[in-house]
Design a protein around this motif. Structure first.
Motif, short mmCIF file in Angstrom:
data_model
loop_
_atom_site.label_atom_id
_atom_site.label_comp_id
_atom_site.label_asym_id
_atom_site.label_seq_id
_atom_site.Cartn_x
_atom_site.Cartn_y
_atom_site.Cartn_z
N ILE A 80 40.52 41.63 40.68
CA ILE A 80 41.82 41.23 41.23
C ILE A 80 41.98 41.75 42.66
CG2 ILE A 80 44.32 41.45 40.92
CD1 ILE A 80 42.88 39.59 38.96
N PHE A 110 40.09 39.28 44.72
CA PHE A 110 40.82 38.02 44.86
C PHE A 110 42.01 38.20 45.80
CE2 PHE A 110 39.59 35.86 40.57
CZ PHE A 110 38.30 35.69 41.07
N PHE A 111 42.67 39.32 45.68
CA PHE A 111 43.83 39.56 46.53
C PHE A 111 43.41 39.59 48.00
CE2 PHE A 111 47.12 42.12 48.56
CZ PHE A 111 48.26 41.52 48.06
N PHE A 115 41.66 35.75 48.70
CA PHE A 115 42.55 34.59 48.60
C PHE A 115 43.96 34.90 49.09
CE2 PHE A 115 39.55 33.76 44.97
CZ PHE A 115 38.90 32.69 45.56
N GLY A 116 44.38 36.14 48.88
CA GLY A 116 45.78 36.47 49.16
C GLY A 116 46.05 36.79 50.62
#
Ligand code: ADP
Ligand code: MG
Lengths: 219, 223, 241
Positions: B71, B74-75, B78-79
């Motif tokens: 996560i 991903f953060f 993508f974030g």
């Protein structure tokens, strides 16, 4: 495109988080049982058992959990069955958890003073009796904080099962992101939910550890 | 079971595997050096630094240690672009590993610092060293020596954890394995091979770190 | 017939030969003090007699039965011979009473009620009946050691091995433990004790063994060993010239 409110996002994630919790529980309990088995092989009298347990621990701690998930998924597939993701996920996580718990608990058994073995020997107890009545009760006490601490790793480990298609919190995060195009918000929430699951476990592990140290100092 | 194992594809795909191994090694090299450096800085902040800084570091450490690496990755990948911070896969992977190892090594190094006898700080002070000078010249090296085994294990754990950077298409060893199994339709064999390579890398890395420990801390007393 | 017959016992740790052929015969009711420098093999000898270390050569007979290193023989031996350790080694997770009850119940399969009666009796014997429910960390070193003695006695051994049982105690606590041992000796218990309490050895023991470099260097009644040491090593150890 459908409109997602913040609440919609959160609700979807929380629903998926139930699977994270369930998978964590299954992995932790199953891993604990298998871990006990590995522990007794590792500290047992049988040389073959000790060698097997060492190899097992080295293998599962020396390779990525993700690879273990892939191998469980495609390995079970070799038996010709269509493998559901939850089965591969549960199997891999249980075996992986077992290797760590076995090693943690071995440390706790070895932390019991040598004199305890000698004293119980001199009273005529056999290996099993020593284990049952003298060594394990003491090891159990020191084992609680690191065991609780490791449960955090299990919860976080379940995130990888999203990669083989098990729909839990992380997978839901990706799905909701794809629907909303709000990665920052969604993954932020996902992280916070994981944090809400893990932090109490981390904290209680620390508190238990501190309590134990204080108790020890009083001896 | 009538399955016949087939490893004949190995030769053909060796270059792909080797490239993946290279990326994995590069990731862990950068991750280890920068991550441990970050960890030392954070450990100083938490153990000896100003209170406000220690507080910020504590939040960072707790956040990282209680969320999955996947996560975090991903953060970052993508974030963060929605804040205008666009990162390549490898850069994102590198950052994620540094940030992750930084938090863990902070806690490990801090434990080493806290195990330092009071007298060491007092001796430093009595020689007119500033608190930071005492930390840097007197406290740090024995502290690192004390926790080097734990730090080494953490580096190996992070190396194994780096397998998930394949999920943001960083072309590491796992990415190579995924690529190969999509071509040779021999998923099980492919993952066995990549798993064994990871095992070998983990064993080698552990030995390497032990060697680094010996050269960094040649026979000094720990206590 | 001697109760404990130690014949030509040898013990090695790697290249280090710690016992180089020990011969001692102990009669029933005898109290033997073993003295000697640190590292001379005193502990190792006691540990061999209790089967905590296996011997490389020679033989040890207890009440006519040979000490063999399998679990069944070891258990039989340990039912006959108790051991008290320098570090007490009480089970920290059990109360004093439970410490004394445990091995009766799991080794001898004594019913709980009976084991408890025995435990009370033995704790009373060492003057600690009122500490039945206390945990080891609530007891002083001297009290812990007396519980350890009660624990060994509850197995009704025919002999006790004591390895420096007062060495870990504060000086003011030594006497309460020695008083218990003295009483045991007076009641006819066979004792082999490694000790640095020379006055106690002289007053209570029937024979004194001086060990030096893995051998029995001198052996005899206390009057002889203390009053008229023959070898320079013993003279040096006792500080007489
Ligand atoms: N488990 C062991 N492994 C290796 N050497 C040992 C062990 N136990 C004792 N020794 C060695 O045996 C010698 C005698 O030790 P010990 O019997 O404890 O002497 P004492 O009790 O007279 O001080 C010492 O040199 C000691 O280092
Ligand atoms: Mg000794």
């Amino acid at each position: 495109m459908m409109e997602f409110s913040t609440w919609d996002i959160l609700r979807n994630l929380l629903l998926a988080a139930r699977w994270t919790v369930l998978l964590s529980l299954v992995s932790f309990i199953g891993g604990g049982l298998v871990g006990l088995l590995i522990l007794f092989m590792r500290i047992g009298k049988l040389k073959a058992g000790r060698i097997f347990a060492r190899g097992y621990i080295e293998l599962f701690q020396g390779t990525p959990l993700l690879m273990q998930l892939f191998l469980a998924f495609f390995g079970l597939g070799l038996f010709g069955i269509n493998v559901p993701a939850w089965l591969a996920a549960g199997l891999a996580l249980i075996l992986w958890t077992a290797s760590f718990l076995a090693e943690i608990w071995r440390g706790c058994v070895e932390a019991v003073a040598k004199g305890q073995w000698e004293a119980s020997s001199s009273l005529g107890m056999g290996y099993v009796q020593q284990m049952r009545w003298v060594i394990l009760p003491q090891a159990l006490k020191v084992a609680v904080p690191p065991t609780v601490g490791f449960s955090v790793q299990v919860v976080k480990g379940t995130a990888l099962t999203s990669i083989i298609g098990f729909v839990e919190l992380s997978k839901a995060g990706t799905m909701v992101t794809n629907a909303t195009f709000l990665p920052f918000t969604v993954y932020g929430f996902v992280a916070l939910i994981y944090f809400a699951l893990c932090w109490p476990l981390s904290k209680s592990s620390q508190i238990l550890e501190r309590k134990l140290n204080v108790a020890h100092r009083n001896h | 079971m009538t399955y016949v194992f087939d490893f004949s594809w190995l030769g053909e795909y060796m270059p792909v595997l080797l490239k993946g191994i290279g990326i994995t090694l590069q990731l862990i090299a950068v991750g280890a050096v920068l991550g441990i450096s970050l960890g030392i800085a954070c450990a100083w902040a938490r153990a000896l630094g100003p209170k406000w800084l220690g507080g910020i570091v504590a939040v960072y450490v707790e956040l990282i240690r209680n969320t999955p690496f996947l996560i975090q990755l991903f953060f970052i990948f993508f974030g963060l672009p929605s804040l205008g911070l666009q990162l390549g896969e490898l850069t994102a992977a590198n950052i994620a590993m540094v940030v992750n190892l930084g938090a863990y090594s902070c806690e490990i190094v801090r434990a080493g610092i806290q195990a330092t006898p009071r007298g060491q700080f007092e001796a430093g002070a009595s020689l007119a060293m500033s608190p930071f000078e005492t930390f840097w010249h007197v406290v740090l090296v024995p502290a690192l020596q004390r926790i080097w085994p734990a730090l080494s294990s953490q580096v190996v754990i992070v190396m194994l954890g780096s397998a998930v950077v394949s999920q943001i298409a960083a072309e590491d060893l796992t990415f190579a394995a995924n690529f190969i199994q999509s071509r040779n339709f021999r998923a099980f064999e492919t993952y066995i091979v990549s798993t064994l390579i990871y095992l070998a890398l983990a064993i080698l890395l552990r030995q390497l770190l032990r060697g680094v420990g010996w050269t960094l801390f040649p026979k000094r007393a720990t206590r | 017939m001697s109760l404990i017959a130690i014949t030509e016992v040898k013990k090695r740790f790697g290249d280090n030969e710690v016992l180089k052929g020990i011969n001692i015969d102990v009669d029933p009711g005898e109290v033997i003090a073993i003295i000697g420098k640190s590292g001379s093999g005193k502990s190792t000898l006691l540990r061999c007699i209790n089967g905590l270390e296996s011997i490389d050569d020679g033989s040890i007979l207890v009440a006519g039965a040979q000490l063999l290193p399998d679990e069944l023989h070891l258990k039989a031996l340990r039912l006959k011979v108790g051991m008290i350790f320098q570090q007490f080694n009480l089970f920290p997770h059990l109360s004093a009473g439970r410490n004394v009850m445990l091995s009766q119940m799991v080794v001898k399969k004594t019913p709980k009620a009976e084991a408890e009666v025995m435990a009370r009796k033995m704790l009373d014997r060492v003057g600690l009946l009122h500490k039945f429910d206390a945990y080891p960390d609530q007891l002083s070193g001297g009290q812990q050691q007396r519980v350890a003695i009660a624990r060994a006695l509850a197995m009704q051994p025919i002999a006790l091995l004591c390895d420096e049982i007062t060495s870990a105690l504060d000086p003011e606590l030594v006497n309460e433990v020695l008083a218990v041992v003295k009483e045991l000796a007076a009641e006819g218990m066979t004792l082999m004790m490694v000790t640095h309490e020379m006055r106690f050895a002289r007053d209570v023991c029937s024979r004194v063994v001086f060990m030096h470099q893995g051998r029995v260097h001198e052996i005899g009644p206390p009057g002889e060993v203390f009053g008229n040491p023959k070898t320079p090593e013993l003279k040096q150890f006792l500080g007489v010239h």
